[in-house]
Design a protein around this motif. Sequence first.
Motif, PDB file in Angstrom:
ATOM      1  N   ASP B 109       0.867  -1.179   0.000  1.00 17.81           N
ATOM      2  CA  ASP B 109       0.000   0.000   0.000  1.00 17.81           C
ATOM      3  C   ASP B 109       0.897   1.219   0.000  1.00 17.81           C
ATOM      4  O   ASP B 109       1.974   1.200   0.581  1.00 17.81           O
ATOM      5  N   GLU B 132      -1.452  -1.475  -5.864  1.00 22.90           N
ATOM      6  CA  GLU B 132      -2.761  -1.488  -5.226  1.00 22.90           C
ATOM      7  C   GLU B 132      -3.679  -0.534  -5.985  1.00 22.90           C
ATOM      8  O   GLU B 132      -3.211   0.236  -6.837  1.00 22.90           O
ATOM      9  N   THR B 134      -6.792   0.765  -4.107  1.00 21.10           N
ATOM     10  CA  THR B 134      -7.856   1.014  -3.118  1.00 21.10           C
ATOM     11  C   THR B 134      -8.757   2.179  -3.537  1.00 21.10           C
ATOM     12  O   THR B 134      -9.974   2.099  -3.441  1.00 21.10           O
ATOM     13  N   HIS B 277      -3.582   5.975   1.494  1.00 25.13           N
ATOM     14  CA  HIS B 277      -3.428   5.396   0.155  1.00 25.13           C
ATOM     15  C   HIS B 277      -3.322   6.511  -0.884  1.00 25.13           C
ATOM     16  O   HIS B 277      -3.771   7.631  -0.652  1.00 25.13           O
ATOM     17  N   HIS B 299      -5.895  -5.265  -5.146  1.00 24.44           N
ATOM     18  CA  HIS B 299      -6.962  -4.819  -4.237  1.00 24.44           C
ATOM     19  C   HIS B 299      -7.461  -3.383  -4.401  1.00 24.44           C
ATOM     20  O   HIS B 299      -6.741  -2.439  -4.172  1.00 24.44           O
ATOM     21  N   GLY B 324      -6.723  -5.693   1.354  1.00 24.31           N
ATOM     22  CA  GLY B 324      -7.707  -4.643   1.196  1.00 24.31           C
ATOM     23  C   GLY B 324      -8.513  -4.426   2.441  1.00 24.31           C
ATOM     24  O   GLY B 324      -8.412  -5.188   3.405  1.00 24.31           O
TER      25      GLY B 324
END
Lengths: 533, 335
Positions: B109, B132, B134, B277, B299, B324
Motif C-alpha cells: 500500500d 494497489e 484502493t 493510500h 486490491h 484490502g
Amino acid sequence: MKLFAQLIYVLGATTKTNEKLKALQEYFAIANDKDKVWVIALFTGRRPKRVISSTLIKTWCAEYCNLPLWLFDECYHTVGDLSETIALLITGEENADTIDRPLHYYIESFIQLAKASEEEKKNFMLKSWEELGTVSGRFVFNKLLSGAFRIGVSQQLLIQALAKVTDLEKPVVAHRITGNWDPAVISFDELMNNSDMEADASRPYPFYLAYPLEDLPDTLGNTDEWQAEWKWDGIRGQLIKRSNTLFTWSRGEELVTEKFPEYNSLKDLLPEGIVLDGEIIPAIEGKPLPFAKMQTRIGRKNISKKILQEVPVCFFVYDILEFEGKDMRQIPLVDRRKLLEQITAAINHPALQISPVISFDTWDELAAIRVNSRENLAEGLMLKRKSSSYQTGRKIGDWWKWKIEPLVIDAVMIYAQKGSGRRSNLYTDYTFAVKDGEKLVSFAKAYSGLTDKEIAQVDNFVKRNSLEKFGPVRTVKPELVFELAFEGIAASSRHKSGVALRFPRINRWRKDKKPEDINTIDDLKNMLEVYGK
Amino acid sequence: MPLIEFTDSGLYCRAGNFYIDPWKPVERAIITHAHSDHARHGSKYYLCHHKTKPILQLRLGDNNYQSVEWNESISMNGVKISLHPAGHIIGSSQIRVEHNGEVWVFSGDYKLEDDGLSGAFEPVKCNVFITESTFGLPIYKWKKQSVIYHDIQQWVLKNQADDKASVIIAYSLGKAQRVLQAISAVTDNIFVHGAIWNTQEALLMAGENLPVVKRVNPDSSKADFKNAVVIAPPGADGSPWMKRFTPYSLAICSGWMQVRGNARRRNADRGFVLSDHADWDGLLTAVKATGAEKVFVTHGFQAAFSKYLNENGIAAAEVKTAYGNDEETETSIEV
C-alpha cells in the motif's frame, strides 16, 4: 450559495433533529429574503424544473474532465448520486475566494435558461462549475440544475424553524407554506404574513398523519373512546370547494383536480366553503378496486373514456376540516363525524362515499375484524380518538394505523446493484426470483429490511460471486435466500412473472434455507388468486 | 515462468523461493508493512524494514525476523531483493525483486504525499509493477495534508469552545499517528484507546518521536475527558466504550469519507478525508514513474483502473488478492 451549501451539508451530515433545526433557524435568520423563499419552495417539493437532462450533464462532465464515459459511469455507480459524482470529478483546487452568488441568482438563471439553446445552457453550466470553488457548492448547483433536489427534512422541522424565526404559531406557518404559491413572485414577507385566506381559495390544510400502532390496542384503554375505520389503500387527498370552484389536493401537496374529473359533478352539490379529508380510491359501486388499477391511470396526462369506465375513482371521505368557511379542526372528531354524515347523506352521489365506521365492543372483536382487511381491499384499520382535534403532521397519541401482517414469500437473490445516499458503494438493491420448474423467474426488487451488518455481508458475497465487472447490475450466484414481505399482489402484463407486488421488502435473511427450498411461481399465482382479484 | 506468480498463498517468487505478504503460512515471507491484511501469522521467517519489525513483534509475537534498511540489497537464491519507502505507514515498503536483469516491484500500500512519519514514497524503475488500487477511481482526489490537518484542528477547537470532547476514529497503525501529529499542535490533552496505546508504546520503544498521550483506563473518571481529544480505532465506533466521553462530537478519518453517503452511513458528525493510500492522480503518477511495460492491479477498483491503463497505452491486468479493506474493517477487542 455558500450559505445554502453549508445548510445542505449540515442537514445531510447530522442525524440529530436538534442540529438540523438549529441549522435551519440560523439559515432563516441570516439568509436574504429571496433565497429564503426558494429554500422553503425547495423543501416543500416546489423544485425548479430540470434545465439540462442527466444524460447531457453526464456527457458534458466526462468531456470537461477528459474521462471516458464508462469510467464516469463506474464513478457514478460507486457514488450513487449524479450531482455528487460530477462535483467530485471536476478538478480544480478548492478555492474559497471565488464570487459568492446568492441561491436565487442560480435559480433565476435556470428559469431564464429554460428556453435557451443547448450551447447557452452548457456555457452557463461550465462557467458556474468554475465559479463555485468547492465540492459542496458544485454539488448543490448540480442538484438544482438536474432538478433532483430531495432533502431529508420533514415538513414539521421546516415549520418549526420558520415559526421560531418569524414568531408565528406553527399551525399558521404550516398553512401559509401549503398550497398554491409561486416562489418566483412572492416575497418572504408576503408568504409568511399573508392573513388573507381569500387570496388563494385552493389552499389545503396540512394533513394529520397517523402513527403505526406497535403495541396491542388494549394499551389504548377503553374501546368507547375510539372510532375504528378501514385503512384504505389509495391516495390521501383533500377535496375543497371555495369561491364556487372545486380543488383536489393529494398528500404530496400536488393539485390534482384535473386528474380526477369524476369529482367535477360534486362541485354543484357541495356547500360553499368546505374542505374534506379522505382517500382517492378506484371503486365501482362503492367497492374499492386493487390499488394496482389506480397505477394504470396515475401517470397519464389524458384521462380517456375507457379509463373512466374501467377505473373510476371515488372519494372515501373521513373528515371535515372546514365548513361554511370556518376552520373545524379544533372540534372533536365525534362531532365532525356527525356533521360529515349529514352532509354526505344529503349529497348522495356515487363519487363521494363516507368511509364507514366499524362498530366493535372489545379489542378482541376488532382484532378479528382486522384479519379480514385484505378481503375488504384495506391495509388494516385506523383507530382515532373520538375526542381528537385534527392536528398537523405525524403526531403520536390520537390517531393510529393498525396494519395487517404482510404477505410473505421465500425467494433467492439473482441480481444486485449498488445503492445511493447512505448506501453508496454498497450492493443494497436486489432482484429476487422464485422457482419455475428448474428455472428461476424474477418477480420483485427490494431495497430495505436488512441491518447494516447484514448488508455488509451481502455486499461481500456479491463482490465475490458476481459475473460482470462493469456496469450497474451484477448477476450473482443464486444462493442467498430471503423472506420477502409485501402488502398486496396484482396481475401484471409488464412483469415476466405476471404479478406485481405492492411494497415488497426484505423481512429476514433465511440463512437456514437453500435455494431449492424457495417458493415457486405457482405459490405466487395462488396468492394472486386469493388476494389479487 | 514469471518472476512473481500469483498463487493461493500469495505473491510467490519461485526463483528466490519466497513470498511477499502471503495470506497463508509459508517458509519465507517478505512483508511490505505491518497492517493485518499484509502481515499474517504462521510463517517461519519474516523479512521487513527496521521500523516494521517492532510492530510485527507486537502483532505477531516472537518469530524469526530479519530487518533491513531501505535500498539495502540482500540476496535469496541469487534473486536480489531490496525495500523502498512506500509512504503508507511507518516502515511501509515497496519490494523490489531482480533476477536475470528483470525487475519486478510490488507496491504494497502506498501514498505519494510525504506525511512526515512514513518516509517519502520513492519511485522505483521496473519492468513489471504490481500496484494497489484502493482508491482507483477519479472521484478520489485528496487535499493536501496541511489543509486537512487545519480542518481537524479547527474542529477540535470548536468542540472545546462548545464544551465537548472530540472523539476521532482512526486506524490504530498509521492514521492514529497522523491524527496525533495534527492535534498535538492545538492541545496536549489527548487520550487514546488501548489498541492505539499499544502501537504507540511499540513505536516509542523503536525510537519514534511521538507526542505524549494518556491511555483510556476503566478507572478514568468522566471529568478527565472534558474537552479532551480521544483517538479510537474503527472497532470502538458505536460500542458502549464510547459512552464515557459524553458529551462529545465524533469524527472519522478515512479516504472513504470523500463520498457523502459513506460519511452519512457512519453517523459521524464529521468525516475528514485523510487517507494513507494514493488517490487517483497518485496511482497514475506512481505507475508512470516506474516506466513499467506491464502493470498488475490488485486490491481495490482493479477492473476500472486496469481498463483505464490499457486504454492509455499501459498494458495492465487485474489480479485478485486477499488484501484490502484496512481503511474500513479494523476491529479491535483490546481496550
